[in-house]
Design a protein around this motif. Structure first.
Motif, mmCIF file in Angstrom:
data_model
loop_
_atom_site.group_PDB
_atom_site.id
_atom_site.type_symbol
_atom_site.label_atom_id
_atom_site.label_comp_id
_atom_site.label_asym_id
_atom_site.label_seq_id
_atom_site.Cartn_x
_atom_site.Cartn_y
_atom_site.Cartn_z
ATOM 1 N N ASN A 280 0.809 -1.229 0.000
ATOM 2 C CA ASN A 280 0.000 0.000 0.000
ATOM 3 C C ASN A 280 0.839 1.275 0.000
ATOM 4 O O ASN A 280 0.492 2.267 0.633
ATOM 5 N N GLU A 283 -1.951 4.550 -2.927
ATOM 6 C CA GLU A 283 -3.343 4.281 -2.574
ATOM 7 C C GLU A 283 -4.123 3.691 -3.738
ATOM 8 O O GLU A 283 -4.890 2.726 -3.577
ATOM 9 N N PHE A 286 -3.168 0.025 -4.248
ATOM 10 C CA PHE A 286 -3.711 -0.816 -3.182
ATOM 11 C C PHE A 286 -5.214 -1.029 -3.376
ATOM 12 O O PHE A 286 -5.710 -2.161 -3.303
ATOM 13 N N HIS A 315 -10.636 0.613 4.008
ATOM 14 C CA HIS A 315 -9.767 -0.484 3.582
ATOM 15 C C HIS A 315 -10.000 -1.726 4.438
ATOM 16 O O HIS A 315 -10.026 -2.849 3.923
#
Length: 388
Positions: A280, A283, A286, A315
């Motif tokens: 990550n 962003e 990820f 998340h």
């Protein structure tokens, strides 16, 4: 084009090993896909995917993979080849001669063709740097050693071999474009045998619960290589030249979706073990990965951990259906140690926030700490334990 025999040998590891030696065949399977894509005829012998592949104890060390005799027998069955490529991992303890790898190399000399030793480094596992002269002296059976990543350099060496040119010595692996790499050639691997091997590892290792389980068909993958951060204890970007910045090379969102889909739909993966140095960093990358696993409806784990300051409540909500444990790294409970000793550039308040968000989402959270780093005081070690 060449007829190539690619061998991932057994590995011998200490009882309390770090990293994930049972996934170290990823480099060989990735290189096999690259060579096949370029037109080479590739036979792959994976010591982790033969009938008798297992974990067996030899004194205080664990031997992972099939017996050497089985590996050599399967290699012999590949028939005539123009070159033999053997993958080399940190678990072979460079630069000293690893006796198991040595046996494999001696046996492979029977093919009567050049033997290349290659790191096939994939990122996400520790790297043990060594001098070329020392490694080549430890393994006189090989013509050359390709250090670091292999996908761009090995094909060029095979071209030179085909022309009758010398390739002896150390070759520094060039950095490949990860976006152009094919999905690892898991179709060349006996995946039911690989599943059985990893199940035996879990059974024979004798550990308690696994925060990151190996079950069903668990396949390793990397979605990026390298890490832009400079934590002092990490061996990421081992090929970086002095004075050059640390970078991370990531797959695009479409490539990432296709990769996950292929592992799940074509190769039957039920769990993905994501071995990125740091998944990550970016962003968008990820969240693109989270979208890909949600679409494929597959479980995953990220055992190397995530940056707490790159995690938000959304998340954790997205990960909950797919993960067993989410891991983050604090390294210390003392901000001075994080800043000045570890050089992590992390606000510890983000660890607390991540813990709250994980608890609210019902996601188990594992937090890494290191104690006793050079430059850390006894009082700071106790403060870390108290904060944890």
């Amino acid at each position: 084009m060449s007829r190539v025999l690619l061998v991932h040998p057994p590995v011998s590891v200490a009882r309390d090993f770090i990293d994930y030696p049972y996934f170290s065949d990823l480099g060989a399977v990735q290189l096999a896909a690259v060579l096949r894509q370029q037109g080479h005829q590739v036979s792959l012998v994976d010591a982790f995917a033969l009938e008798r592949s297992s974990l067996t104890w030899v004194g205080d060390r664990a031997l992972l993979g099939a017996p050497v005799a089985d590996v050599l027998e399967r290699a012999k069955a590949a028939g005539e080849v123009d070159a033999v490529i053997v993958t080399f991992s940190p678990f072979h303890r460079p630069p000293d001669r690893d006796p198991v790898l040595g046996q494999v190399l001696v046996g492979l000399q029977a093919h009567g063709v050049p033997v290349l030793l290659v790191d096939a480094y994939q990122s996400g596992q520790h790297y043990v740097d060594a001098e070329g002269k020392d490694v080549l002296a430890a393994y006189p059976e090989v013509r050359c050693w390709v250090k670091y990543e292999a996908e761009a350099t090995v094909p060029r060496l095979l071209q030179r071999l085909a022309k009758g040119e010398l390739i002896d010595g150390l070759h520094r692996g060039e950095t490949p474009d990860v976006e152009t790499l094919p999905v690892p050639a898991w179709d060349l691997v006996d995946l039911p045998a690989a599943d059985a091997f990893r199940a035996r590892v879990v059974q024979h290792l004798g550990r308690g619960g696994w925060a990151f389980p190996i079950d069903g068909r668990t396949l390793p993958m990397v979605t990026s290589r390298g890490c832009p951060y400079s934590c002092v204890h990490c061996s990421s970007n081992p090929d970086r030249l002095p004075g050059t910045p640390k970078v991370q090379r990531r797959l695009s969102a479409p490539k990432l979706r296709a990769y996950v889909e292929t592992l799940v739909r074509t190769h039957g993966a039920t769990r993905l073990e994501v071995l990125d140095e740091l998944l990550n960093v970016d962003e968008a990358h990820f969240e693109g990965f989270l979208a890909a696993v949600a679409q494929a409806q597959v479980r995953f784990d990220v055992p190397n951990g995530l940056r707490a300051d790159g995690l938000e409540a959304r998340h954790f909500a997205a990960m909950k259906p797919h993960v067993t444990t989410v891991s983050v790294s604090a390294e210390s409970g003392v901000q001075r140690v994080v800043n000045e000793v570890v050089k992590k550039k992390l606000d510890l308040a983000r660890i607390t926030a991540a813990a709250k968000d994980a608890q609210a989402a019902g996601v188990p959270l594992l937090i890494h700490f290191i104690i006793g780093m050079p430059g850390e005081t006894a009082e700071e070690i106790n403060a870390t334990l108290a904060w944890a």
